[in-house]
Design a protein around this motif. Structure first.
Motif, short mmCIF file in Angstrom:
data_model
loop_
_atom_site.label_atom_id
_atom_site.label_comp_id
_atom_site.label_asym_id
_atom_site.label_seq_id
_atom_site.Cartn_x
_atom_site.Cartn_y
_atom_site.Cartn_z
N GLY A 229 1.09 -1.28 -0.05
CA GLY A 229 -0.14 -0.13 -0.22
C GLY A 229 0.69 1.15 0.04
N ALA A 230 1.93 1.42 0.73
CA ALA A 230 3.03 2.41 0.82
C ALA A 230 3.34 2.66 -0.67
CB ALA A 230 3.96 2.19 1.87
N GLY A 231 3.83 1.66 -1.27
CA GLY A 231 4.18 1.56 -2.51
C GLY A 231 3.72 2.13 -3.58
N ILE A 232 2.15 1.82 -3.53
CA ILE A 232 1.31 2.27 -4.49
C ILE A 232 0.92 3.70 -4.16
CG2 ILE A 232 -1.30 2.32 -5.02
CD1 ILE A 232 -1.33 -0.66 -4.47
N VAL A 233 0.95 4.21 -2.92
CA VAL A 233 0.70 5.47 -2.55
C VAL A 233 2.06 6.49 -3.21
CG1 VAL A 233 0.85 7.44 -0.77
CG2 VAL A 233 -0.60 5.39 -0.71
N THR A 234 3.14 5.89 -2.89
CA THR A 234 4.51 6.22 -3.24
C THR A 234 4.59 6.55 -4.86
OG1 THR A 234 5.61 5.60 -1.46
CG2 THR A 234 7.17 6.38 -3.12
N ALA A 235 4.02 5.35 -5.52
CA ALA A 235 4.06 5.53 -7.06
C ALA A 235 3.04 6.65 -7.48
CB ALA A 235 3.68 4.39 -7.68
N GLY A 236 1.96 6.66 -6.74
CA GLY A 236 0.78 7.87 -7.28
C GLY A 236 1.54 9.17 -6.92
N VAL A 237 2.36 9.60 -5.93
CA VAL A 237 2.79 10.51 -5.82
C VAL A 237 3.97 10.99 -6.88
CG1 VAL A 237 4.47 11.91 -4.16
CG2 VAL A 237 2.58 10.52 -3.18
N ALA A 238 4.53 9.82 -7.49
CA ALA A 238 5.71 10.02 -8.28
C ALA A 238 4.82 10.38 -9.62
CB ALA A 238 6.66 8.72 -8.59
N THR A 239 3.84 9.94 -9.97
CA THR A 239 3.04 9.98 -11.14
C THR A 239 2.45 11.39 -11.29
OG1 THR A 239 2.28 7.71 -11.23
CG2 THR A 239 1.20 9.51 -12.50
N ALA A 240 2.15 11.89 -10.03
CA ALA A 240 1.87 13.49 -10.05
C ALA A 240 2.83 14.34 -10.22
CB ALA A 240 1.12 13.72 -8.56
N GLY A 286 8.62 3.37 -5.07
CA GLY A 286 7.30 3.08 -4.95
C GLY A 286 7.23 1.61 -5.57
N LEU A 287 7.88 1.37 -6.58
CA LEU A 287 8.02 -0.07 -7.30
C LEU A 287 8.71 -0.85 -6.36
CD1 LEU A 287 8.74 1.02 -10.98
CD2 LEU A 287 6.39 0.26 -9.96
N ALA A 288 9.69 -0.65 -5.59
CA ALA A 288 10.37 -1.62 -4.90
C ALA A 288 9.61 -1.77 -3.49
CB ALA A 288 11.71 -0.78 -4.33
N ILE A 290 6.15 -2.12 -3.63
CA ILE A 290 5.25 -2.89 -4.17
C ILE A 290 5.63 -4.34 -4.57
CG2 ILE A 290 3.74 -3.09 -6.24
CD1 ILE A 290 3.37 -0.14 -6.79
N ALA A 291 6.83 -4.32 -5.18
CA ALA A 291 7.68 -5.62 -5.17
C ALA A 291 7.87 -6.46 -3.96
CB ALA A 291 8.82 -5.23 -6.12
N GLY A 292 8.25 -5.42 -2.83
CA GLY A 292 8.51 -6.23 -1.63
C GLY A 292 7.29 -6.80 -1.11
N GLY A 293 6.02 -5.90 -1.06
CA GLY A 293 4.86 -6.43 -0.59
C GLY A 293 4.45 -7.69 -1.34
N GLY A 294 4.54 -7.57 -2.73
CA GLY A 294 4.14 -9.02 -3.28
C GLY A 294 4.89 -10.06 -2.80
N VAL A 295 6.19 -10.11 -2.77
CA VAL A 295 6.92 -11.09 -2.13
C VAL A 295 6.50 -11.66 -0.64
CG1 VAL A 295 9.33 -11.71 -1.39
CG2 VAL A 295 8.96 -10.54 -3.57
N LEU A 296 6.36 -10.58 0.18
CA LEU A 296 5.82 -10.97 1.44
C LEU A 296 4.55 -11.65 1.44
CD1 LEU A 296 6.77 -7.68 3.44
CD2 LEU A 296 7.83 -9.98 3.70
N TRP A 297 3.79 -11.35 0.43
CA TRP A 297 2.37 -11.77 0.27
C TRP A 297 2.64 -13.37 -0.14
CZ3 TRP A 297 -2.72 -10.40 1.82
CH2 TRP A 297 -3.46 -11.05 1.22
N LEU A 298 3.43 -13.36 -1.15
CA LEU A 298 3.28 -14.73 -1.74
C LEU A 298 4.03 -15.82 -0.98
CD1 LEU A 298 4.38 -13.90 -5.61
CD2 LEU A 298 2.02 -14.53 -4.67
N THR A 299 4.89 -15.16 0.21
CA THR A 299 5.72 -16.20 0.79
C THR A 299 5.03 -16.31 2.27
OG1 THR A 299 7.16 -14.22 1.56
CG2 THR A 299 8.01 -15.81 -0.35
N ALA A 300 3.91 -15.52 2.44
CA ALA A 300 3.15 -15.92 3.69
C ALA A 300 2.50 -17.30 3.72
CB ALA A 300 2.29 -14.76 3.82
#
Length: 324
Positions: A229-240, A286-288, A290-300
């Protein structure tokens, strides 16, 4: 040097300044977090609390005075405050705490060379010592892997097991836990006036494996959601920021003919390039995440409880919904 080369050179300098500012910011954060010097307002607050505590002592209300002394000492570590806190503890029967603080005062004033104050503190400590109660925590199965024992939330290390340790009189909560075991909790009453008590921690019972796995899995998934979620927010800020940089660049068209710009046009384009550089860095972070969150989710590990969580991207951020 052509205008394009000038713009690129300034962009490179801008990137160096961003890195420098980040380093300075990190240094300032560390200094603020680890600074040992008390602020002036903290000292003033400590003095006010010290005086109020003294008035409560004079009024015969030591139970209300001790918390004031404690907070005063937290704000500003003064030998005087520590001495009067020890005196206050003695008045309310917290003999172990009083003894420890009198000894601490004696050690500190000895280092400063004040023999008279050291002697007074040691006399008080010697008078209190016979009244200090003790608690012995005996662990029957000390070989349990990862065994942790706590008293009132504070760890009781293996070096204390089986040793009569000074404690204040009253009720103490002992907790023992280990991976794959059920947490064990007990209350023990320690009497005043130098009383001694013993508590035996029995071997811990095996706990359901699914409890640990489910708890670990749920915690890991929660961390994954927060990170993603923090990654998505950060990516959104970067887009803006990227859109803002593009808009800023477009403003230069009134002062430029292709790649040839006057001073005003070059300044506008420099500003746009700087914003774009920041946006690129933020987007990468932000992308990093998001990727980290995905790894955590898949390995949980899959939780054993009926929990469901949904992460919904929104404009400039993310909305986390969940039901348990």
């Amino acid at each position: 040097m052509t205008p394009q080369q000038t713009t690129k050179s300034r962009a490179r300098r801008g990137r160096r300044w961003v890195a420098c500012l980040c380093a300075i910011g990190a240094g300032l954060t560390a200094a603020l977090a680890g600074g040992g010097a008390a602020r002036a307002e903290d000292k003033a607050g400590a003095v006010a609390l010290f005086r109020e505590a003294g008035e409560l002592i004079d009024a015969g209300q030591p139970a209300r005075a001790c918390p004031r002394y404690e907070e005063s000492l937290r704000l500003y570590d003064s030998i005087n405050t520590r001495y009067f806190l020890a005196d206050c503890y003695e008045r309310i029967g917290k003999m172990a705490s009083a003894w420890a603080h009198f000894l601490e005062v004696a050690a500190r004033v000895r280092a400063s060379g004040d023999r008279e104050k050291e002697a007074r503190a040691r006399e008080r400590a010697a008078a209190v010592q016979p009244k200090v109660s003790r608690l012995t925590v005996v662990v029957e199965d000390a070989s349990t892997p990862g065994l942790e024992v706590k008293r009132g939330g504070t760890p009781v290390g293996p070096g204390q097991w089986g040793v009569p340790m000074p404690v204040d009189a009253g009720t103490h909560v002992i907790e023992a836990s280990a991976p794959g075991k059920r947490t064990w909790t007990a209350r023990v009453e320690v009497g005043p006036g130098g009383a001694t008590s013993t508590l035996v921690v029995r071997p811990l019972e095996d706990g359901p494996a699914s409890d640990d796995a489910g708890g670990a899995g749920t915690g890991r998934r929660t961390l994954a959601l927060v990170t993603g979620g923090a990654g998505i927010v950060t990516a959104g800020v970067a887009t803006a920021l990227g859109f803002a940089a593009r808009s800023r660049f477009d403003e230069s068209s009134a002062f430029c003919n292709g790649d040839r710009c006057d001073r005003r046009g070059m300044d506008i384009r420099d500003s746009a390039v700087a914003r774009a550089n920041v946006a690129t860095v933020v987007f990468g972070v932000g992308l990093a995440a998001i990727a980290g969150g995905g790894v955590l989710w898949l390995t949980a590990k899959s939780p054993t409880t009926g929990a469901s969580v949904r992460l919904t991207p929104t404009v400039g951020g993310a909305l986390v919904r969940g039901s348990f």
